[in-house]
Design a protein around this motif. Sequence first.
Motif, mmCIF file in Angstrom:
data_model
loop_
_atom_site.group_PDB
_atom_site.id
_atom_site.type_symbol
_atom_site.label_atom_id
_atom_site.label_comp_id
_atom_site.label_asym_id
_atom_site.label_seq_id
_atom_site.Cartn_x
_atom_site.Cartn_y
_atom_site.Cartn_z
ATOM 1 N N ASN A 160 0.838 -1.202 0.000
ATOM 2 C CA ASN A 160 0.000 0.000 0.000
ATOM 3 C C ASN A 160 0.874 1.254 0.000
ATOM 4 N N LYS A 161 1.767 1.355 -0.979
ATOM 5 C CA LYS A 161 2.606 2.541 -1.075
ATOM 6 C C LYS A 161 1.811 3.744 -1.574
ATOM 7 N N LEU A 162 0.842 3.511 -2.463
ATOM 8 C CA LEU A 162 -0.023 4.578 -2.965
ATOM 9 C C LEU A 162 -1.333 3.934 -3.373
ATOM 10 N N VAL A 163 -2.436 4.333 -2.722
ATOM 11 C CA VAL A 163 -3.737 3.722 -2.992
ATOM 12 C C VAL A 163 -4.812 4.798 -2.931
ATOM 13 N N LEU A 164 -5.704 4.776 -3.914
ATOM 14 C CA LEU A 164 -6.991 5.476 -3.846
ATOM 15 C C LEU A 164 -8.034 4.379 -3.731
ATOM 16 N N HIS A 165 -8.436 4.102 -2.501
ATOM 17 C CA HIS A 165 -9.037 2.821 -2.148
ATOM 18 C C HIS A 165 -10.415 3.016 -1.528
ATOM 19 N N GLY A 166 -11.410 2.385 -2.146
ATOM 20 C CA GLY A 166 -12.741 2.370 -1.564
ATOM 21 C C GLY A 166 -13.277 0.955 -1.545
ATOM 22 N N ARG A 167 -14.158 0.674 -0.590
ATOM 23 C CA ARG A 167 -14.770 -0.651 -0.510
ATOM 24 C C ARG A 167 -16.156 -0.508 0.079
#
Length: 471
Positions: free
Chosen positions: A316-323
């Motif tokens: 997870n060095k760079l994440v645009l993360h949704g769940r």
Amino acid sequence: MGFPGRKTLSFFLIFLPVYLHGVLSQEAGPIGQRKPFFERLRRLEEQFQRFQEVTLTHLQAIASNYNLSYNIDARFQSLAQESQSLALVVNQSQATVQGDLDHIKTWMRKTQRRSRKVDSRLLALGYALRERSQQHSRERKEREAQREALSGLALDVRALQDTLARLTHVVQSQGARLATLNGWLQVACPGTTASAWAPAQPGLPSPSSLKLQGSRQVFRASPEPMDPPQDSPGHLQGTRDPPGPDSQWAWPPERLGEICNVGPALIFPNTSTENVVFLSPGFLSGLRALSVCSWVRTASGHLGTLLSYATEENDNKLVLHGRDSLAPGSIHFVIGDPAFRELPLQLLLDGQWHHVCVIWTSILGRYWLHVDRRLVATGSRFREGYEIPPRGSLVLGQEQDTMGGGFDGSEAFVGSMAGLAIWDRVLVPREVSHLATGKELPPGAILTLANASLIGGFVQKVNCTCLELCP
């Protein structure tokens, strides 16, 4: 091995009968000669008894020595057997103890690794708590500053109201003067109509004013969208909620037909873990600043993972993360797990195209979120001084739990992306505005959708002249 005592005893036993036989043969001699003989015989008998006792004692000593030596050999043999059995037991015990020690060492190493992981998690949690407390304090200060600004605005509004009242009084006085001049004009020129010089009433424009307005409308140019200020203080005060549709400051909707030349679009039809797009090459050098911009249209009730960058060290060095477990419209902006910021993207849940720009710099840890040219969220102290490492795996539409894999359908993106581009610098608001209105692409982009090296699953790549024509 012989015994000299036994030879002496046998010789004595042979000699004794012969000697007794000679003594008995001399009994027929005279009595005078018998006395010395009997005395001598008695002395011999006493000597023999003493000799016999000494011999018996000597034989008993020899016998006891023989039994003792025999018992010592037996004892030595039993001791040797016992020592061998004891050595076997000691070896077995030593092997068992060594195995137990190896198990204890392995368990201690595992415990140390777990303790280090727990310590790192506790440190991360402590850092996150400190960041959250600092963020709360900053937000409190920002709210206080906003209240002070609102109070200042209220004072300004009052001052403007006073100025407006004075201007209204001046306008009324000028209207009275104009009416007086109009009366003088009628007296001086009786044939002149007063309608040409009378002030136009609100809602009842004169014909000449209509003509003038029409001529002005002919030469009026279409208004250009105004760029947001680059360093507006209000834009740097923290997260702002977007205005509602009933607000007088509501944002005007964009006409999607006017947004063209955005490049190819990617369509993610469902939550399959095979729907993934790899961008290659990834980051060739470390990044201390980053701008990620794209047109996004979601087809589900939540935002999935738009972008994920993983290395061997950290997934997870760079994440645009949704769940689906997050709040609707929320997305985590992660740089170097576990540090993240939660960004509000509720505007993207209406199923329409929206332009999103996420910008970050390691200088003071500043970050900005732009949606449809407007600044929606901003902050600081987020990964200050950090550098995103190079040579990782960069994917779209899925969140990596391992480098290049470990996808989860609950984190997948369902919808469309268009015009995605990544810069290794901070885009200024004018460049973000140009992107959101379909103008030229800012220079220096290090990755675009043209770098899509692998498109997996049911993902489709289409070319659209304008956004409203994209499927």
